[in-house]
Design a protein around this motif. Structure first.
Motif, PDB file in Angstrom:
ATOM      1  N   LEU A 152      10.557  14.822  10.136  1.00 33.24           N
ATOM      2  CA  LEU A 152      11.210  13.501  10.251  1.00 33.24           C
ATOM      3  C   LEU A 152      11.951  13.044   9.192  1.00 33.24           C
ATOM      4  O   LEU A 152      11.514  13.294   8.041  1.00 33.24           O
ATOM      5  CB  LEU A 152       9.953  12.371  10.569  1.00 33.24           C
ATOM      6  CG  LEU A 152       8.885  12.773  11.675  1.00 33.24           C
ATOM      7  CD1 LEU A 152       7.678  11.805  11.457  1.00 33.24           C
ATOM      8  CD2 LEU A 152       9.865  12.725  12.911  1.00 33.24           C
ATOM      9  N   ALA A 153      13.331  12.359   9.303  1.00 32.25           N
ATOM     10  CA  ALA A 153      14.064  12.194   8.277  1.00 32.25           C
ATOM     11  C   ALA A 153      14.490  10.626   8.286  1.00 32.25           C
ATOM     12  O   ALA A 153      14.051  10.037   9.419  1.00 32.25           O
ATOM     13  CB  ALA A 153      15.355  12.947   8.400  1.00 32.25           C
ATOM     14  N   ALA A 154      14.878  10.264   7.185  1.00 31.09           N
ATOM     15  CA  ALA A 154      15.106   8.865   7.042  1.00 31.09           C
ATOM     16  C   ALA A 154      16.109   8.511   8.181  1.00 31.09           C
ATOM     17  O   ALA A 154      17.254   9.278   8.324  1.00 31.09           O
ATOM     18  CB  ALA A 154      15.639   8.641   5.772  1.00 31.09           C
ATOM     19  N   PHE A 155      16.062   7.373   8.758  1.00 35.12           N
ATOM     20  CA  PHE A 155      17.079   6.805   9.685  1.00 35.12           C
ATOM     21  C   PHE A 155      17.661   5.602   9.495  1.00 35.12           C
ATOM     22  O   PHE A 155      17.105   4.622   8.943  1.00 35.12           O
ATOM     23  CB  PHE A 155      16.316   6.814  11.176  1.00 35.12           C
ATOM     24  CG  PHE A 155      17.162   6.348  12.477  1.00 35.12           C
ATOM     25  CD1 PHE A 155      17.800   7.407  13.070  1.00 35.12           C
ATOM     26  CD2 PHE A 155      17.347   5.229  12.768  1.00 35.12           C
ATOM     27  CE1 PHE A 155      18.453   7.309  14.092  1.00 35.12           C
ATOM     28  CE2 PHE A 155      18.284   4.931  14.087  1.00 35.12           C
ATOM     29  CZ  PHE A 155      18.563   5.837  14.648  1.00 35.12           C
ATOM     30  N   GLY A 156      19.047   5.396   9.717  1.00 42.63           N
ATOM     31  CA  GLY A 156      19.864   4.297   9.491  1.00 42.63           C
ATOM     32  C   GLY A 156      19.598   4.035   7.804  1.00 42.63           C
ATOM     33  O   GLY A 156      20.077   4.728   7.086  1.00 42.63           O
ATOM     34  N   ASP A 229       9.581   8.546  16.643  1.00 37.32           N
ATOM     35  CA  ASP A 229      10.247   7.570  15.773  1.00 37.32           C
ATOM     36  C   ASP A 229       9.179   6.779  15.347  1.00 37.32           C
ATOM     37  O   ASP A 229       8.189   6.628  15.852  1.00 37.32           O
ATOM     38  CB  ASP A 229      10.888   6.619  16.873  1.00 37.32           C
ATOM     39  CG  ASP A 229      11.726   5.513  16.452  1.00 37.32           C
ATOM     40  OD1 ASP A 229      12.713   5.589  15.956  1.00 37.32           O
ATOM     41  OD2 ASP A 229      10.979   4.495  16.037  1.00 37.32           O
ATOM     42  N   VAL A 230       9.473   6.575  13.927  1.00 41.57           N
ATOM     43  CA  VAL A 230       8.616   5.503  13.392  1.00 41.57           C
ATOM     44  C   VAL A 230       9.183   4.335  13.064  1.00 41.57           C
ATOM     45  O   VAL A 230      10.342   4.334  12.409  1.00 41.57           O
ATOM     46  CB  VAL A 230       8.023   6.305  11.900  1.00 41.57           C
ATOM     47  CG1 VAL A 230       7.107   5.254  11.141  1.00 41.57           C
ATOM     48  CG2 VAL A 230       7.105   7.597  12.457  1.00 41.57           C
ATOM     49  N   SER A 231       8.709   3.046  13.379  1.00 42.04           N
ATOM     50  CA  SER A 231       9.501   2.074  13.288  1.00 42.04           C
ATOM     51  C   SER A 231       8.729   0.961  12.387  1.00 42.04           C
ATOM     52  O   SER A 231       7.524   1.167  12.139  1.00 42.04           O
ATOM     53  CB  SER A 231       9.872   1.309  14.723  1.00 42.04           C
ATOM     54  OG  SER A 231       8.533   1.002  15.491  1.00 42.04           O
ATOM     55  N   ALA A 232       9.443  -0.004  11.783  1.00 40.68           N
ATOM     56  CA  ALA A 232       8.893  -1.221  11.399  1.00 40.68           C
ATOM     57  C   ALA A 232       8.733  -2.310  12.207  1.00 40.68           C
ATOM     58  O   ALA A 232       9.784  -2.754  12.889  1.00 40.68           O
ATOM     59  CB  ALA A 232       9.676  -1.571   9.967  1.00 40.68           C
ATOM     60  N   GLU A 233       7.424  -2.822  12.472  1.00 39.57           N
ATOM     61  CA  GLU A 233       7.156  -3.729  13.367  1.00 39.57           C
ATOM     62  C   GLU A 233       6.572  -5.326  12.755  1.00 39.57           C
ATOM     63  O   GLU A 233       6.158  -5.075  11.692  1.00 39.57           O
ATOM     64  CB  GLU A 233       6.275  -3.368  14.310  1.00 39.57           C
ATOM     65  CG  GLU A 233       6.522  -2.248  15.139  1.00 39.57           C
ATOM     66  CD  GLU A 233       7.764  -2.332  16.112  1.00 39.57           C
ATOM     67  OE1 GLU A 233       7.930  -3.668  16.405  1.00 39.57           O
ATOM     68  OE2 GLU A 233       8.682  -1.538  16.351  1.00 39.57           O
ATOM     69  N   SER A 245      13.942   1.227  13.097  1.00 41.46           N
ATOM     70  CA  SER A 245      13.566   2.718  13.215  1.00 41.46           C
ATOM     71  C   SER A 245      13.471   3.109  11.438  1.00 41.46           C
ATOM     72  O   SER A 245      14.728   2.829  10.817  1.00 41.46           O
ATOM     73  CB  SER A 245      14.314   3.649  14.065  1.00 41.46           C
ATOM     74  OG  SER A 245      14.078   3.304  15.408  1.00 41.46           O
ATOM     75  N   LEU A 246      12.852   3.714  11.053  1.00 40.75           N
ATOM     76  CA  LEU A 246      12.516   4.255   9.963  1.00 40.75           C
ATOM     77  C   LEU A 246      12.861   5.843   9.706  1.00 40.75           C
ATOM     78  O   LEU A 246      13.277   6.198   8.797  1.00 40.75           O
ATOM     79  CB  LEU A 246      11.181   3.795   9.144  1.00 40.75           C
ATOM     80  CG  LEU A 246      11.049   2.271   9.060  1.00 40.75           C
ATOM     81  CD1 LEU A 246       9.708   2.144   8.192  1.00 40.75           C
ATOM     82  CD2 LEU A 246      12.167   1.449   8.353  1.00 40.75           C
ATOM     83  N   LEU A 247      12.124   6.493  10.471  1.00 39.70           N
ATOM     84  CA  LEU A 247      12.078   7.719  10.434  1.00 39.70           C
ATOM     85  C   LEU A 247      12.354   8.552  12.088  1.00 39.70           C
ATOM     86  O   LEU A 247      11.671   7.721  13.009  1.00 39.70           O
ATOM     87  CB  LEU A 247      10.810   8.608  10.090  1.00 39.70           C
ATOM     88  CG  LEU A 247      10.576   8.198   8.516  1.00 39.70           C
ATOM     89  CD1 LEU A 247       8.906   8.943   8.393  1.00 39.70           C
ATOM     90  CD2 LEU A 247      11.396   8.799   7.538  1.00 39.70           C
ATOM     91  N   ARG A 248      12.844   9.530  12.100  1.00 42.12           N
ATOM     92  CA  ARG A 248      13.237  10.166  13.378  1.00 42.12           C
ATOM     93  C   ARG A 248      13.059  11.701  13.345  1.00 42.12           C
ATOM     94  O   ARG A 248      13.653  11.972  12.320  1.00 42.12           O
ATOM     95  CB  ARG A 248      14.431   9.719  14.223  1.00 42.12           C
ATOM     96  CG  ARG A 248      14.246   8.236  14.918  1.00 42.12           C
ATOM     97  CD  ARG A 248      15.521   7.979  16.076  1.00 42.12           C
ATOM     98  NE  ARG A 248      15.004   6.524  16.332  1.00 42.12           N
ATOM     99  CZ  ARG A 248      15.949   6.136  17.259  1.00 42.12           C
ATOM    100  NH1 ARG A 248      16.945   6.808  17.772  1.00 42.12           N
ATOM    101  NH2 ARG A 248      15.782   4.992  17.774  1.00 42.12           N
ATOM    102  N   GLY A 249      12.816  12.235  14.425  1.00 46.29           N
ATOM    103  CA  GLY A 249      13.090  13.608  14.471  1.00 46.29           C
ATOM    104  C   GLY A 249      12.651  14.247  15.855  1.00 46.29           C
ATOM    105  O   GLY A 249      12.193  13.503  16.474  1.00 46.29           O
TER     106      GLY A 249
END
Length: 253
Positions: A152-156, A229-233, A245-249
């Motif tokens: 998982l890498a930093a997204f956006g 996907d790891v998101s901030a909610e 989205s914070l992380l994606r892979g």
């Protein structure tokens, strides 16, 4: 300096008798005899420790071979007749009885020391075997089988130091490890996304720990939903993805 006889040290180590004044004085001044006595006491202690053990494995073959060799050596000690301690030729003469008793004690001491050494060798072999088969350390937990994984890498606009990894386990769970996530006023949520049509569904939320083990739906299609996907909610009662989205892979494997 004349050292104490090995047989005498064996009996002292076993506690069969106490050292007299002369022996105590000698042990105080003779490092060689003290070291040998200490070693024999340690061997005797090993023998005591094995008394309460049950269902022990057979000692290694070389232990029994050593015991057999010691017994053969004991049998080779001259008998009372062979040593000339009986028969008409020794019955008379001054001091014959004393010499006979001394030789008899010497023969018994050699035999006893041999037997004690053999038993001690067997005790050491058994204790060594038990120490290998019985350990106080717990057995390591088996490594779970991994069906697929994704870095998982930093997204956006997420800081590049944020990272993690996701693993799909054969047990039907998703193991997630994250690091350096930016602080958010709400919470972190984990999603699976189909990159073809961008359909997604939530797997669960992350707490304050860097690791999480989340159950996967039993009918999940990991050939289609390959993006983790790891998101901030926000705490807004909105169950849809926030778009942050914070992380994606992408899962492979």
């Amino acid at each position: 300096m004349q050292h104490l006889e090995h047989e005498r040290l064996v009996f002292l180590a076993l506690g069969e008798s106490d050292a007299d004044d002369g022996e105590s004085t000698h042990l105080d001044t003779c490092a060689h005899c003290r070291t040998e006595l200490t070693s024999l006491r340690q061997v005797a202690g090993l023998g005591v420790e094995t008394q309460g053990l049950g269902d022990l494995p057979d000692p290694p073959e070389h232990i029994w071979q050593g015991i057999a060799a010691e017994i053969r050596a004991a049998e080779a000690v001259p008998s009372l007749t062979e040593a000339g301690l009986s028969g008409p030729g020794v019955a008379g003469g001054p001091g014959a009885g004393g010499r006979s008793r001394a030789r008899r004690r010497a023969g018994w001491s050699r035999w006893a020391a041999t037997a004690v050494t053999a038993v001690a060798a067997a005790a050491i072999g058994v204790v060594g075997t038990v120490s290998v088969l019985r350990t106080d350390e717990p057995a390591p937990a088996p490594t779970p089988a991994v069906l697929a994984s994704a870095p998982l890498a930093a997204f956006g606009s997420t800081p590049k130091s944020a990272q993690g990894d996701a693993r799909v386990l054969r047990s039907g769970q998703l193991h997630l490890h994250v690091a350096n996530l930016p602080r958010v006023p709400g919470y972190y949520e984990v999603w699976l996304i189909n990159p073809t049509n961008m359909k997604m569904f939530s797997i669960g939320t992350l707490g304050g720990d860097s690791d999480a083990l989340l159950p996967l739906p039993p009918n999940v299609d990991l050939k289609s939903y390959t993006v983790v996907d790891v998101s901030a909610e926000q705490y807004d009662n909105n169950t849809r993805h926030s778009g942050d989205s914070l992380l994606r892979g992408t899962l492979t494997g």
